[in-house]
Design an enzyme around this catalytic site. Structure first.
Site, PDB file in Angstrom:
ATOM      1  N   ASP A 124       0.863  -1.164   0.000  1.00 23.24           N
ATOM      2  CA  ASP A 124       0.000   0.000   0.000  1.00 23.24           C
ATOM      3  C   ASP A 124       0.919   1.239   0.000  1.00 23.24           C
ATOM      4  O   ASP A 124       2.122   1.126   0.271  1.00 23.24           O
ATOM      5  CB  ASP A 124      -0.871  -0.053   1.269  1.00 23.24           C
ATOM      6  CG  ASP A 124      -1.588   1.250   1.522  1.00 23.24           C
ATOM      7  OD1 ASP A 124      -2.281   1.719   0.603  1.00 23.24           O
ATOM      8  OD2 ASP A 124      -1.450   1.801   2.636  1.00 23.24           O
TER       9      ASP A 124
ATOM     10  N   ASP B 146      -0.179   5.107   0.981  1.00 21.20           N
ATOM     11  CA  ASP B 146      -0.417   6.074   2.069  1.00 21.20           C
ATOM     12  C   ASP B 146      -0.348   5.400   3.440  1.00 21.20           C
ATOM     13  O   ASP B 146      -0.976   4.362   3.663  1.00 21.20           O
ATOM     14  CB  ASP B 146      -1.810   6.702   1.924  1.00 21.20           C
ATOM     15  CG  ASP B 146      -1.918   7.602   0.698  1.00 21.20           C
ATOM     16  OD1 ASP B 146      -0.908   8.208   0.296  1.00 21.20           O
ATOM     17  OD2 ASP B 146      -3.030   7.692   0.147  1.00 21.20           O
TER      18      ASP B 146
HETATM   19 MG   LIG Z   1      -2.825   3.115   3.548  1.00 21.22          MG
END
Ligand SMILES: [Mg+2]
Ligand SMILES: [Zn+2]
Length: 254
Positions: free
Chosen positions: A21, A23
């Site tokens: 992922d 962020d």
């Molecule tokens: Mg995230």
């Protein structure tokens, strides 16, 4: 002859996949909210704020239009994105994995412009085999234009614009079909609610790597139970890129 031999040996080495992922995993903040904060809060009308509850992509497109109206230039937006700090040790983690027979991919609900800018600034762009995210670019006026990655209704664990689990499964099948690559272990690294779907698709040989005390870590068991699913993967709980790297390395024979 030597090159043939080493090529042969390389093929026999186990291959691994690490899917990240972006962020709050690779970077220690949320790219969308950091960029939105270039606007004064009073400059965001209520009808734009209400969009954030129905569809994040539409909300961010409205924010990018407001940034354009406020004459905040692409260079300022890029600078803001590339200055977001990595999650401590994450660049080292990624580079070390890449050097040790790991293929790397990103699956993120941010957008392709932010991720490319940040990765370019950290010399990481070429380390990723694939980036699954919402396509975006600055148009000729300098406005950031964003599209959803997809519109899906099959998976109710995921947002309509991106099922991260489906993206992960597609990547793994395509590698098998196109290149005959089978991964010994798959590591999925994330922090948020939208990282639960891909984690629940992993097998017993794989690892769900969850940032300690973030939503994925806190909610995965309950979400699985509520949906009659089980987390089959083994788990790694991490706080930064260095303890994550150490945990991953301890699970494989490098
Ligand atoms: Mg995230
Ligand atoms: Zn999904």
């Amino acid at each position: 002859m030597n090159s043939v031999q080493s090529g042969f040996e390389d093929k026999r080495k186990p291959r691994y996949l690490a899917a990240f992922d972006f962020d709050h995993t690779m970077v220690n903040d949320n790219t969308d909210t950091v960029v939105a904060s270039l606007l004064n809060p009073g400059d965001i009308p209520p009808e734009v704020i209400s969009l954030s509850k129905t569809g994040w992509t539409k909300y961010m497109q409205a924010i990018f239009a407001l940034l354009h109206q406020a004459e905040i230039k692409p260079a300022r937006i890029k600078k803001t994105v590339v200055e977001i700090a990595e999650t401590a040790g994450m660049v080292k983690c990624l580079k070390t994995l890449r050097a040790n027979n790991f293929d790397l991919i990103i699956i993120s609900d941010s957008n392709s412009q932010f991720i490319r800018d940040w990765n370019d600034a950290h010399d990481l762009t070429n380390d990723f085999a694939q980036v699954y995210t919402n396509p975006a670019h600055f148009d000729e006026r300098g406005m950031l234009v964003l599209k959803p990655y997809e519109r899906q209704t099959d998976c109710n664990l995921s947002a309509v614009n991106l099922c991260k689990g489906k993206a992960l499964s597609e990547f793994i099948s395509r590698r098998r079909e196109d290149k005959n690559i089978r991964y010994e272990h798959v590591f999925y690294v994330g922090d948020g609610m939208n990282d639960i779907c891909p984690a629940l698709r992993l097998s017993e040989a794989d690892f769900a790597c969850m940032r300690i005390d973030y939503s994925m870590d806190k909610r995965i068991k309950k979400v699985a139970a509520d949906n009659n699913l089980v987390l089959r993967a083994q788990t790694i709980r991490w706080t930064n890129g260095l303890d994550l790297l150490a945990a991953i390395i301890s699970k494989i024979k490098i």
